[in-house]
Design a protein around this motif. Sequence first.
Motif, PDB file in Angstrom:
ATOM      1  N   UNK A 156       0.848  -1.187   0.000  1.00 30.52           N
ATOM      2  CA  UNK A 156       0.000   0.000   0.000  1.00 30.52           C
ATOM      3  C   UNK A 156       0.889   1.244   0.000  1.00 30.52           C
ATOM      4  N   UNK A 157       0.721   2.135  -0.983  1.00 28.36           N
ATOM      5  CA  UNK A 157       1.596   3.312  -1.089  1.00 28.36           C
ATOM      6  C   UNK A 157       1.649   4.162   0.183  1.00 28.36           C
ATOM      7  N   UNK A 158       0.579   4.234   0.924  1.00 23.30           N
ATOM      8  CA  UNK A 158       0.567   5.052   2.136  1.00 23.30           C
ATOM      9  C   UNK A 158       1.508   4.503   3.204  1.00 23.30           C
ATOM     10  N   UNK A 159       1.856   3.223   3.116  1.00 27.33           N
ATOM     11  CA  UNK A 159       2.729   2.603   4.109  1.00 27.33           C
ATOM     12  C   UNK A 159       4.206   2.683   3.736  1.00 27.33           C
ATOM     13  N   UNK A 160       4.497   3.004   2.473  1.00 24.28           N
ATOM     14  CA  UNK A 160       5.871   3.012   1.967  1.00 24.28           C
ATOM     15  C   UNK A 160       6.512   4.372   2.193  1.00 24.28           C
ATOM     16  N   UNK A 161       7.716   4.367   2.771  1.00 22.59           N
ATOM     17  CA  UNK A 161       8.486   5.602   2.933  1.00 22.59           C
ATOM     18  C   UNK A 161       9.371   5.825   1.707  1.00 22.59           C
ATOM     19  N   UNK A 162      10.179   4.829   1.334  1.00 24.64           N
ATOM     20  CA  UNK A 162      11.075   4.912   0.181  1.00 24.64           C
ATOM     21  C   UNK A 162      11.084   3.576  -0.560  1.00 24.64           C
ATOM     22  N   UNK A 163      11.295   3.640  -1.843  1.00 22.60           N
ATOM     23  CA  UNK A 163      11.528   2.445  -2.649  1.00 22.60           C
ATOM     24  C   UNK A 163      12.804   2.691  -3.445  1.00 22.60           C
ATOM     25  N   UNK A 164      13.844   1.913  -3.164  1.00 24.37           N
ATOM     26  CA  UNK A 164      15.120   2.034  -3.862  1.00 24.37           C
ATOM     27  C   UNK A 164      15.152   1.033  -4.996  1.00 24.37           C
ATOM     28  N   UNK A 165      15.403   1.520  -6.200  1.00 28.55           N
ATOM     29  CA  UNK A 165      15.402   0.664  -7.380  1.00 28.55           C
ATOM     30  C   UNK A 165      16.792   0.466  -7.972  1.00 28.55           C
ATOM     31  N   UNK A 166      17.817   0.924  -7.296  1.00 29.48           N
ATOM     32  CA  UNK A 166      19.184   0.812  -7.798  1.00 29.48           C
ATOM     33  C   UNK A 166      19.566  -0.656  -7.919  1.00 29.48           C
ATOM     34  N   UNK A 167      20.138  -1.015  -9.061  1.00 29.85           N
ATOM     35  CA  UNK A 167      20.523  -2.402  -9.313  1.00 29.85           C
ATOM     36  C   UNK A 167      21.465  -2.910  -8.216  1.00 29.85           C
ATOM     37  N   UNK A 168      21.086  -3.983  -7.571  1.00 27.21           N
ATOM     38  CA  UNK A 168      21.887  -4.564  -6.497  1.00 27.21           C
ATOM     39  C   UNK A 168      21.534  -4.054  -5.120  1.00 27.21           C
ATOM     40  N   UNK A 169      20.738  -3.016  -5.021  1.00 30.11           N
ATOM     41  CA  UNK A 169      20.357  -2.439  -3.728  1.00 30.11           C
ATOM     42  C   UNK A 169      18.843  -2.289  -3.592  1.00 30.11           C
ATOM     43  N   UNK A 170      18.078  -3.089  -4.320  1.00 27.98           N
ATOM     44  CA  UNK A 170      16.630  -2.955  -4.310  1.00 27.98           C
ATOM     45  C   UNK A 170      16.080  -3.201  -2.914  1.00 27.98           C
ATOM     46  N   UNK A 171      15.258  -2.266  -2.452  1.00 28.13           N
ATOM     47  CA  UNK A 171      14.610  -2.423  -1.142  1.00 28.13           C
ATOM     48  C   UNK A 171      13.444  -1.465  -1.041  1.00 28.13           C
TER      49      UNK A 171
END
Length: 124
Positions: free
Chosen positions: A48-63
Motif C-alpha cells: 500500500x503506497x501510504x505505508x511506503x516511505x522509500x523504494x530504492x530501485x538501484x541495481x543490487x540495492x533494491x529495497x
Amino acid sequence: MQSSSLPEKKSLIEAIRLAAGFGRRVAIVVPRRKGVKPLFREVENLAQPALVRFAYRTNGMERIIFRSGGQIRFFGSGDRIRGYSCDVLVANEAFTDDQMKGLLPAIATSEHRQVIRLGNSERE
C-alpha cells in the motif's frame, strides 16, 4: 512478467504485512539476479503506497522501506546475503537444503526469526 501463483502471492503479502505492520526486516532471496527486478515490481505493486516511505530501485540495492521502520531487501543469490541480518527470510523453493543452510545465518540473531518459502520454483 509472469503473474504469481496464489501460494507465492500469499507469501509476498505476508512478507509485506510483517515489514509494514510490525517493522520487521525482510530479505527476499531468489536463485538468480535477473529474478529480482520483476519480483521487486510485484512487491512494490502489492504494498500500500501510504505505508511506503522509500523504494530504492538501484541495481543490487533494491529495497522498500516502510513508515513502520520495517524494510524488504531483495537478493539475487545466497552469497549476496552474507553479512546481512533480518527477521524474516523469504526464499524461493528452488533452493536446495544445503543452499538454505547458507541463508539461515541471516536470521540467527533475530528474536522474531521466520522463514517463508516462495511457492513458484519457476521464478529465477
